[in-house]
Design a protein around this motif. Structure first.
Motif, PDB file in Angstrom:
ATOM      1  N   CYS A  75      37.927  28.364  50.453  1.00  0.00           N
ATOM      2  CA  CYS A  75      38.024  28.877  49.175  1.00  0.00           C
ATOM      3  C   CYS A  75      37.019  28.944  48.384  1.00  0.00           C
ATOM      4  N   SER A  76      37.414  29.587  47.363  1.00  0.00           N
ATOM      5  CA  SER A  76      35.631  30.578  46.502  1.00  0.00           C
ATOM      6  C   SER A  76      36.674  31.263  44.826  1.00  0.00           C
ATOM      7  N   PRO A  77      35.562  30.942  44.373  1.00  0.00           N
ATOM      8  CA  PRO A  77      35.909  31.642  43.320  1.00  0.00           C
ATOM      9  C   PRO A  77      36.054  33.445  43.777  1.00  0.00           C
ATOM     10  N   ALA A  78      37.278  33.800  42.997  1.00  0.00           N
ATOM     11  CA  ALA A  78      38.135  35.289  44.024  1.00  0.00           C
ATOM     12  C   ALA A  78      37.008  36.481  43.352  1.00  0.00           C
ATOM     13  N   CYS A  79      36.354  36.327  42.079  1.00  0.00           N
ATOM     14  CA  CYS A  79      35.185  37.008  41.402  1.00  0.00           C
ATOM     15  C   CYS A  79      34.427  36.897  42.775  1.00  0.00           C
ATOM     16  N   PHE A  80      33.446  36.132  43.723  1.00  0.00           N
ATOM     17  CA  PHE A  80      33.073  36.138  44.722  1.00  0.00           C
ATOM     18  C   PHE A  80      33.188  36.378  45.693  1.00  0.00           C
ATOM     19  N   LEU A  81      34.274  35.995  45.577  1.00  0.00           N
ATOM     20  CA  LEU A  81      34.564  35.610  47.457  1.00  0.00           C
ATOM     21  C   LEU A  81      35.395  36.714  47.848  1.00  0.00           C
ATOM     22  N   SER A  82      35.823  38.025  46.848  1.00  0.00           N
ATOM     23  CA  SER A  82      36.006  39.721  47.304  1.00  0.00           C
ATOM     24  C   SER A  82      35.129  40.641  46.972  1.00  0.00           C
ATOM     25  N   VAL A 100      42.407  33.504  59.208  1.00  0.00           N
ATOM     26  CA  VAL A 100      41.503  32.346  58.371  1.00  0.00           C
ATOM     27  C   VAL A 100      42.198  33.452  57.671  1.00  0.00           C
ATOM     28  N   THR A 101      43.025  32.064  56.189  1.00  0.00           N
ATOM     29  CA  THR A 101      43.160  32.467  54.807  1.00  0.00           C
ATOM     30  C   THR A 101      42.073  32.049  53.904  1.00  0.00           C
ATOM     31  N   LEU A 102      41.772  33.747  52.845  1.00  0.00           N
ATOM     32  CA  LEU A 102      40.961  33.440  52.318  1.00  0.00           C
ATOM     33  C   LEU A 102      41.301  32.982  50.885  1.00  0.00           C
ATOM     34  N   ILE A 103      41.372  31.936  49.997  1.00  0.00           N
ATOM     35  CA  ILE A 103      42.122  31.800  48.677  1.00  0.00           C
ATOM     36  C   ILE A 103      40.924  32.222  47.875  1.00  0.00           C
ATOM     37  N   GLY A 104      41.430  32.693  46.885  1.00  0.00           N
ATOM     38  CA  GLY A 104      40.419  33.728  45.985  1.00  0.00           C
ATOM     39  C   GLY A 104      41.107  32.540  44.326  1.00  0.00           C
ATOM     40  N   ILE A 105      40.185  31.321  43.972  1.00  0.00           N
ATOM     41  CA  ILE A 105      40.587  30.505  42.924  1.00  0.00           C
ATOM     42  C   ILE A 105      39.891  30.741  42.165  1.00  0.00           C
ATOM     43  N   SER A 106      40.834  30.612  40.378  1.00  0.00           N
ATOM     44  CA  SER A 106      40.039  31.423  39.488  1.00  0.00           C
ATOM     45  C   SER A 106      40.091  32.929  39.163  1.00  0.00           C
ATOM     46  N   GLY A 107      41.008  33.553  39.770  1.00  0.00           N
ATOM     47  CA  GLY A 107      41.496  34.906  39.981  1.00  0.00           C
ATOM     48  C   GLY A 107      41.837  35.857  38.528  1.00  0.00           C
ATOM     49  N   GLY A 108      41.357  37.112  38.535  1.00  0.00           N
ATOM     50  CA  GLY A 108      41.250  37.511  37.444  1.00  0.00           C
ATOM     51  C   GLY A 108      40.581  36.983  36.277  1.00  0.00           C
ATOM     52  N   VAL A 109      41.013  37.311  34.839  1.00  0.00           N
ATOM     53  CA  VAL A 109      39.762  36.869  34.304  1.00  0.00           C
ATOM     54  C   VAL A 109      40.100  35.198  33.452  1.00  0.00           C
ATOM     55  N   SER A 110      40.907  34.512  34.932  1.00  0.00           N
ATOM     56  CA  SER A 110      40.693  32.609  33.678  1.00  0.00           C
ATOM     57  C   SER A 110      39.570  32.824  33.417  1.00  0.00           C
ATOM     58  N   TYR A 111      38.237  33.009  34.299  1.00  0.00           N
ATOM     59  CA  TYR A 111      36.748  32.872  33.453  1.00  0.00           C
ATOM     60  C   TYR A 111      36.472  33.340  32.505  1.00  0.00           C
ATOM     61  N   GLY A 112      37.794  33.739  31.930  1.00  0.00           N
ATOM     62  CA  GLY A 112      37.699  34.856  30.752  1.00  0.00           C
ATOM     63  C   GLY A 112      36.211  34.553  29.513  1.00  0.00           C
ATOM     64  N   ALA A 113      35.611  33.813  29.408  1.00  0.00           N
ATOM     65  CA  ALA A 113      34.804  33.331  28.399  1.00  0.00           C
ATOM     66  C   ALA A 113      33.418  33.583  29.256  1.00  0.00           C
ATOM     67  N   GLY A 115      32.999  36.218  30.943  1.00  0.00           N
ATOM     68  CA  GLY A 115      32.603  37.371  31.547  1.00  0.00           C
ATOM     69  C   GLY A 115      32.615  38.369  32.605  1.00  0.00           C
ATOM     70  N   MET A 116      32.070  39.505  32.331  1.00  0.00           N
ATOM     71  CA  MET A 116      32.576  40.726  33.514  1.00  0.00           C
ATOM     72  C   MET A 116      31.934  39.801  35.224  1.00  0.00           C
ATOM     73  N   SER A 117      30.830  39.405  35.211  1.00  0.00           N
ATOM     74  CA  SER A 117      30.749  38.802  36.001  1.00  0.00           C
ATOM     75  C   SER A 117      31.214  37.198  37.030  1.00  0.00           C
ATOM     76  N   HIS A 118      31.880  37.109  35.908  1.00  0.00           N
ATOM     77  CA  HIS A 118      33.325  36.074  36.606  1.00  0.00           C
ATOM     78  C   HIS A 118      34.799  36.576  36.853  1.00  0.00           C
ATOM     79  N   HIS A 119      34.665  37.314  36.763  1.00  0.00           N
ATOM     80  CA  HIS A 119      35.639  38.514  36.110  1.00  0.00           C
ATOM     81  C   HIS A 119      35.919  39.110  37.662  1.00  0.00           C
TER      82      HIS A 119
END
Length: 310
Positions: A75-82, A100-113, A115-119
């Motif tokens: 499990c890791s934030p999708a923006c970094f895991l991918s 292995v199951t990779l779980i991208g959490i807070s995917g898409g624009v979940s970290y909206g505020a 910005g792009m580094s976390h999308h």
């Protein structure tokens, strides 16, 4: 309104199964809180690994554990895991065909505020391009539960993307049709087909209701299985309508829209319009604010469907 995010549903399933299956392992990259995995770490410390902020190590260690017969969920934030661990996902997991199951959490624009580094608007395209890697975007907590249970029964690589916040239930505990790698038909219609994945399924379903008030009949497909895409389901839906709309929380290239367009173009040519995030850094704001701004809501989807039928 549901208050349980999909990430919490994942933890609940893994905790329940880990009581009897000691091969289940959860790994986090300093993200147990964000991943809702703190209860798992507290209750099953021998089945939990904390790698710190080191996504490449997270994925490689998971692959090693899988080769030892374990069932790792990384499990890791999708923006970094991918992105940061892309080579490890490609070689250690997919090329090596590890369980292995990779779980991208807070995917898409979940970290909206933030910005792009976390999308993560590129993860569907990136992960789907890797041979042997499956890509799933469950639409609510009930479907998430069924998906995790199904993945525990096979031994193939997978990438799951879930959002940060709770999403309104589409299904119920007693009524959640689920077949592995098959889209769920939420509604059948004869004018337009709306094919959506992840958090876009709810607004797609609501859009169909709005279209009904305008005399437009819409099919709605919950395409949680982006890869392998349910091509048979896509063709069946497209053959019965005049146009197809795809809706995704992703960049306009290489995602659900591109895949659906390929299938429809080859098998049953129809007009296909893709609704997605723009090919540009998106605005900052909450997920809903971002969706509303770009028309990724019920009203925007209904409007696009009307345009497609002109």
């Amino acid at each position: 309104m549901n208050k349980i995010p999909n990430r919490q549903a994942i933890c609940e399933v893994l905790m329940d199964k880990a009581k009897d299956d000691k091969d289940i392992m959860v790994l986090c990259s300093d993200s147990r809180g964000s991943a809702s995995m703190t209860p798992f770490a507290d209750n099953f410390p021998e089945q939990f690994v904390e790698t710190g902020i080191a996504e490449q190590n997270l994925v490689s260690i998971s692959a090693g554990l899988a080769k030892c017969g374990k069932k790792p969920f990384a499990c890791s934030p999708a923006c970094f895991l991918s992105t940061r661990s892309y080579e490890q996902a490609k070689i250690d997991v997919a090329y090596s065909n590890t369980n292995v199951t990779l779980i991208g959490i807070s995917g898409g624009v979940s970290y909206g505020a933030l910005g792009m580094s976390h999308h993560s608007a590129q993860d569907i395209a990136a992960m789907a391009a890797i041979p042997n890697m499956r890509v799933y975007l469950p639409s609510d907590r009930h479907q998430t539960k069924h998906l995790i249970e199904a993945l525990l029964k096979d031994e193939k690589p997978a990438y799951i993307r879930v959002g940060r916040n709770p999403v309104e239930d589409i299904y119920t505990e007693d009524n959640c049709p689920f077949e592995m790698d098959k889209a769920t038909v939420l509604k059948e219609g004869t004018d337009v087909a709306i094919i959506a994945c992840g958090e876009m399924v709810r607004p797609a379903f609501e859009a169909a209701k709005l279209l009904e008030t305008q005399g437009i009949s819409a099919t709605v497909l919950d395409m949680y299985c982006v890869k392998p895409l349910d091509a048979e389901g896509v063709v069946k839906a497209a053959k019965n309508v005049k146009a197809v709309i795809t809706v995704e929380e992703h960049a306009p290239f290489g995602g659900l829209g591109s895949m659906v367009a390929q299938v429809v173009g080859a098998e049953c040519p129809r007009k296909v319009l893709n609704m997605a995030l723009p090919d540009a850094p998106v605005i900052t704001g909450t997920s809903q604010e971002v969706f509303d701004y770009y028309g990724l809501n019920a009203e925007g989807i209904a409007k696009k469907a009307v345009e497609a039928l002109k």
